[in-house]
Design a protein around this motif. Sequence first.
Motif, mmCIF file in Angstrom:
data_model
loop_
_atom_site.group_PDB
_atom_site.id
_atom_site.type_symbol
_atom_site.label_atom_id
_atom_site.label_comp_id
_atom_site.label_asym_id
_atom_site.label_seq_id
_atom_site.Cartn_x
_atom_site.Cartn_y
_atom_site.Cartn_z
ATOM 1 N N THR A 290 0.854 -1.310 -0.036
ATOM 2 C CA THR A 290 -0.537 -0.210 -0.052
ATOM 3 C C THR A 290 0.552 1.431 0.011
ATOM 4 O O THR A 290 0.202 2.075 0.666
ATOM 5 N N TRP A 291 1.828 1.104 -0.469
ATOM 6 C CA TRP A 291 3.362 2.419 0.028
ATOM 7 C C TRP A 291 2.318 3.486 -1.235
ATOM 8 O O TRP A 291 2.559 2.557 -2.426
ATOM 9 N N LYS A 292 2.867 4.864 -0.752
ATOM 10 C CA LYS A 292 2.202 5.881 -1.621
ATOM 11 C C LYS A 292 3.979 6.969 -1.537
ATOM 12 O O LYS A 292 3.691 7.116 -0.670
ATOM 13 N N THR A 293 4.075 7.095 -2.414
ATOM 14 C CA THR A 293 4.345 8.625 -2.508
ATOM 15 C C THR A 293 3.960 9.845 -2.062
ATOM 16 O O THR A 293 2.482 9.226 -1.859
ATOM 17 N N GLY A 294 4.423 10.615 -1.102
ATOM 18 C CA GLY A 294 4.228 11.624 -0.411
ATOM 19 C C GLY A 294 5.045 11.993 0.785
ATOM 20 O O GLY A 294 5.910 11.727 0.710
ATOM 21 N N ALA A 295 4.246 13.278 1.288
ATOM 22 C CA ALA A 295 5.164 13.294 2.559
ATOM 23 C C ALA A 295 4.043 13.449 4.114
ATOM 24 O O ALA A 295 2.858 13.585 3.953
#
Length: 379
Positions: A290-295
Motif C-alpha cells: 500500500t506504499w504511496k509517495t507523498g509527505a
Amino acid sequence: MTNRSSPKFLALAVVFAAAGLTACGQKAAPPAPAPVAAPAPAKPAPLKAAFVYVGPVGDAGYTYAHDAGRKEAVAKLGDKVATTFVENIKEGPDAERVIRELATAGNKVIFATSFGFGDSMAKVAKDFPDVYFEHATGFRTSDNMRVYEPRIHEGAYLAGIVAGRMTKTNVLGFVGSFPIPEVLRNINAFTLGAQSVNPKIKTKVVWVGSWFDPPKETEAAKTLINGKADVLLQNTDSTAVLQEAERQHKYAFGWDSDMSSFAPKAHLGSCMLLWGVYYEKALNDVLGKTWKTGATKWGYREGMTDFVKIPDFVPADVKKKVEDAKAGLKAGTLDIFKGPITDSTGKVQLAKGLAADDKWLGGVTFYVKGVEGKVPASK
Ligand code: GUN
C-alpha cells in the motif's frame, strides 16, 4: 545429523527391521501409513530494510532516536522484516555511494535519516524503481521516494514555555546546526513558547554548521552563556550543550531523546522524536503493498513528538501550562504559528488570524521578533 553409513544409522535400521516381526516369527500386517502432514507453506523472505545515519547511534540524541525507532518497528513486525543500519555517513557524495550499495545489496526499503541526504537519495532512487526510498525531514519526492518528518517545533515550543519562566536574565540561547527552514522553525517556536509566558524574552543564536560536533556544540554553548543566556536549547545531535549548561550551573533541554540523565541539575525537559510509529507504518506499507509517495508530517497528536521529564523543581503552574499546550496540540486547537507573526525586522510574515499551513512552515527563512541577529545564508 545421522550419516547413512554411520554405525548409529545401521543400529537404527536393525531395530526397525526387528520391529517388523511378530513374537512367533511371522510377518505382521504392515502398519497403517502415518498421516503425512501437509508441507508448511513456505514463509516469505523477510523484507530487507536499511537505515542510513548521519551520526553514531551512541546513547542519546538524533541518531539514537532513529535507531530506537527502528528497533521498535522490528519488535512489532518480528521476522517479517530484516533491518540493518550504517552510521556516521557524511551528507554529500559519500551518501550516494552508500545508498547505492544498500540498494544493490537487495534492500527493498531505504531510510535516509538526515536532511542533507536528499540529493543523494533522489539520484539513486531514479536508478532503482523497485526500491522504496524514504527521506527524513526532506522535501523531494518521486514515484518511489517520499518524505517524513516529525513536527519537532512542537517540542521546541513546549520547552520555550518552561524556559520563559525559568530564565532570570530573560535571554535564551539556541545552538543551531544549519539555517534551513526546519531549524529556523525550531528557534522561532522556542522563542514564541517563551514569549507566551514572558514577553521580555530575547533569544541569541550561535550556528555550528554541523549536525553532530560535540566540541563545537560546547563552544557555542559557552558563547551563549557568556552573552547572558541562562537557558539553552540546541538543534544539534549530541548532549554537549546540556552538559555545558550543567557545568556552568545554567539550564538546558534534551533534544531528540531523553537526556535527563546527562545533566540532572540543568535538565528542564527533553523534546522527543518518536520515529518508531512511522517506521512501523512505512514497513507495513511495503509489506501490504500500500506504499504511496507523498509527505508525512506527524506531531504530538500522532505520537511522533513529545516533551518529557520536567523536573520537580519547575513550578507546578509552569507544568500545567505545558500540559494545557499539549492538550491543545492533541485537540488541534493550539497553532504554534498563528498570525500575526512578525519577523525580527518588523515585517509581518503571517497575517493576523491566519494559522500556518505546511507550505508556510516549509518556507520559514526568518527569525521571529525577539531573536537577535541575522539569519546566515544557507549553503
Ligand atoms: N540531525 C541530523 N540531521 C537532522 C535533520 O535532518 N533534522 C534534525 N532535526 N536533526 C538532524
